[in-house]
Design a protein around this motif. Structure first.
Motif, PDB file in Angstrom:
ATOM      1  N   LEU A 158       3.278  52.281  47.910  1.00 50.81           N
ATOM      2  CA  LEU A 158       2.760  53.409  47.123  1.00 50.81           C
ATOM      3  C   LEU A 158       2.580  53.012  45.660  1.00 50.81           C
ATOM      4  O   LEU A 158       1.598  53.399  45.009  1.00 50.81           O
ATOM      5  N   ILE A 159       3.538  52.242  45.136  1.00 55.27           N
ATOM      6  CA  ILE A 159       3.438  51.788  43.746  1.00 55.27           C
ATOM      7  C   ILE A 159       2.251  50.837  43.585  1.00 55.27           C
ATOM      8  O   ILE A 159       1.465  50.953  42.635  1.00 55.27           O
ATOM      9  N   LYS A 160       2.107  49.916  44.540  1.00 55.58           N
ATOM     10  CA  LYS A 160       0.980  48.967  44.468  1.00 55.58           C
ATOM     11  C   LYS A 160      -0.361  49.698  44.595  1.00 55.58           C
ATOM     12  O   LYS A 160      -1.317  49.385  43.874  1.00 55.58           O
ATOM     13  N   ASP A 161      -0.441  50.669  45.502  1.00 57.30           N
ATOM     14  CA  ASP A 161      -1.693  51.435  45.661  1.00 57.30           C
ATOM     15  C   ASP A 161      -2.056  52.142  44.366  1.00 57.30           C
ATOM     16  O   ASP A 161      -3.228  52.221  43.985  1.00 57.30           O
ATOM     17  N   CYS A 162      -1.035  52.659  43.669  1.00 55.52           N
ATOM     18  CA  CYS A 162      -1.259  53.347  42.399  1.00 55.52           C
ATOM     19  C   CYS A 162      -1.794  52.366  41.356  1.00 55.52           C
ATOM     20  O   CYS A 162      -2.738  52.672  40.620  1.00 55.52           O
ATOM     21  N   ALA A 163      -1.204  51.169  41.323  1.00 58.38           N
ATOM     22  CA  ALA A 163      -1.660  50.149  40.375  1.00 58.38           C
ATOM     23  C   ALA A 163      -3.099  49.743  40.666  1.00 58.38           C
ATOM     24  O   ALA A 163      -3.935  49.658  39.755  1.00 58.38           O
ATOM     25  N   ASP A 164      -3.398  49.506  41.932  1.00 62.75           N
ATOM     26  CA  ASP A 164      -4.751  49.076  42.313  1.00 62.75           C
ATOM     27  C   ASP A 164      -5.781  50.177  42.065  1.00 62.75           C
ATOM     28  O   ASP A 164      -6.905  49.903  41.623  1.00 62.75           O
ATOM     29  N   LYS A 165      -5.391  51.413  42.332  1.00 64.61           N
ATOM     30  CA  LYS A 165      -6.304  52.540  42.130  1.00 64.61           C
ATOM     31  C   LYS A 165      -6.753  52.639  40.677  1.00 64.61           C
ATOM     32  O   LYS A 165      -7.933  52.883  40.383  1.00 64.61           O
ATOM     33  N   HIS A 166      -5.808  52.420  39.743  1.00 62.40           N
ATOM     34  CA  HIS A 166      -6.109  52.577  38.316  1.00 62.40           C
ATOM     35  C   HIS A 166      -6.478  51.246  37.652  1.00 62.40           C
ATOM     36  O   HIS A 166      -6.763  51.231  36.455  1.00 62.40           O
ATOM     37  N   GLY A 167      -6.442  50.160  38.425  1.00 60.99           N
ATOM     38  CA  GLY A 167      -6.812  48.860  37.874  1.00 60.99           C
ATOM     39  C   GLY A 167      -5.871  48.376  36.802  1.00 60.99           C
ATOM     40  O   GLY A 167      -6.294  47.767  35.806  1.00 60.99           O
TER      41      GLY A 167
END
Length: 333
Positions: free
Chosen positions: A161-170
């Motif tokens: 979930l943390i990684k998805d958040c990082a990738d989503k916002h670049g």
């Protein structure tokens, strides 16, 4: 999932090889990529929080380098300092002698927990698109107590979930965590507290180790975007900052706060001095200072005067012959 949906996920090597992809972007060259999930792990009181404060302030400010590596991207940062207080952060920033009045360096000392924490972070990042780096200090403070019941899949899902958040916002989201007390003889990365899901989910992992009462540390780095390696770094007790070997003028693993205090006292004195003179400045016992000086001589932090019995010098000082008064002769003999 329908057959049509599946086809949308399939590509081939020819397409990949004929596609131009942008080069990997970094926040700190070969240390911290601009996008993804990073982990910084280390034993308790090794200097992780000071390392983190220095990193964030360097990225948020106008510093050119961090540990000798170029800072490629500057911008707003967010520090979830969940184990700290505002007063402690202020004291730390003042001692680190970095630019402190910086509105790009944002921080919070309390946050929601578990999945809601990531949801709240996602909302904040949507409303503040200039943020390029988030540091969560620590993972344990962001999660409710799970004891020994945490599973690989459960931890992988949460870190995902943390990684998805990082990738989503670049952006890069960095999570601080601890090491197990028992060291691994085979692989330092096996010492990360928790399941192997933490390492499996991360794009970049940094492990910081420093022996007690020494300033020499080892930074182990591995990631998807740079070669695995180790770097020697050195902790400056005076400025509470980490430095690379090239940046550190006293790169000795046997420097301690007590020894640094003696060196500073000798510098303030400005000339060869007796243990009693140093002790008076530091408010310490003469014998304690004498014993410390003898130990420091082994590492060439100080040296005895060959011209004036009972006096000590710093290595860079000239040991010139100095006239000794009758009073001093009486004190020595």
């Amino acid at each position: 999932m329908s057959k049509v949906d599946i086809k949308n996920f399939i590509t081939d090597a020819k397409i990949i090889m004929n596609t131009d992809y942008p080069p990997t972007r970094f926040i700190v060259k070969d240390i911290l990529p601009s996008t993804g999930l990073a982990i910084i792990a280390g034993p308790s009181k090794a200097g992780k929080s000071l390392f983190t404060t220095q990193l964030l302030n360097s990225v948020a400010g106008n510093c050119d380098c961090f540990l000798g590596h170029e800072i490629e991207t500057h911008g707003e940062v967010l520090y979830l300092a969940l184990e700290d207080s505002a007063s402690r952060i202020k004291e730390r920033l003042l001692k680190q002698k970095l630019p402190v009045e910086n509105s790009n360096f944002k921080m919070a000392f309390d946050w929601s927990k578990d999945e809601k924490a990531i949801s709240d972070l996602d909302s904040y990042l949507t409303e503040n698109p200039k943020i390029i780096l988030v540091v969560i200090d620590t993972k344990g403070k962001l999660c409710k107590e799970q004891g020994t019941q945490v599973s690989y899949q459960g931890e992988y899902n949460f870190m995902g979930l943390i990684k998805d958040c990082a990738d989503k916002h670049g952006i890069c989201i960095t999570v601080i965590t601890h090491l197990r007390k028992r060291p691994s003889q085979e692989d330092v990365y096996n010492e990360i507290n928790g399941t192997s899901a933490i390492m499996g989910s991360a794009d970049t992992i940094l492990i910081l180790k420093r022996p007690r009462n020494q300033n020499r540390g080892i930074l182990s780095l591995t990631g998807r975007d740079f070669p695995e390696r180790e770097e020697e770094i050195f902790f400056d007790y005076e400025t509470l900052t980490w430095k690379s070997l090239g940046e550190n003028q006293n790169a000795n693993s046997n420097m301690t706060p007590e020894r640094l205090a003696i060196i500073n006292a000798m510098k303030s004195h400005g000339k060869p001095c007796k243990p009693s003179e140093i002790a008076e400045v530091l408010g310490k016992d003469n014998k304690v200072v004498g014993n410390l000086l003898a130990k420091m001589q082994e590492y060439y932090f100080v040296k005895k005067s060959s011209q004036k019995h009972g006096y000590w010098l710093l290595p860079e000082w000239e040991d010139e012959e100095i006239k000794i008064s009758e009073t001093e002769l009486e004190d020595i003999y």
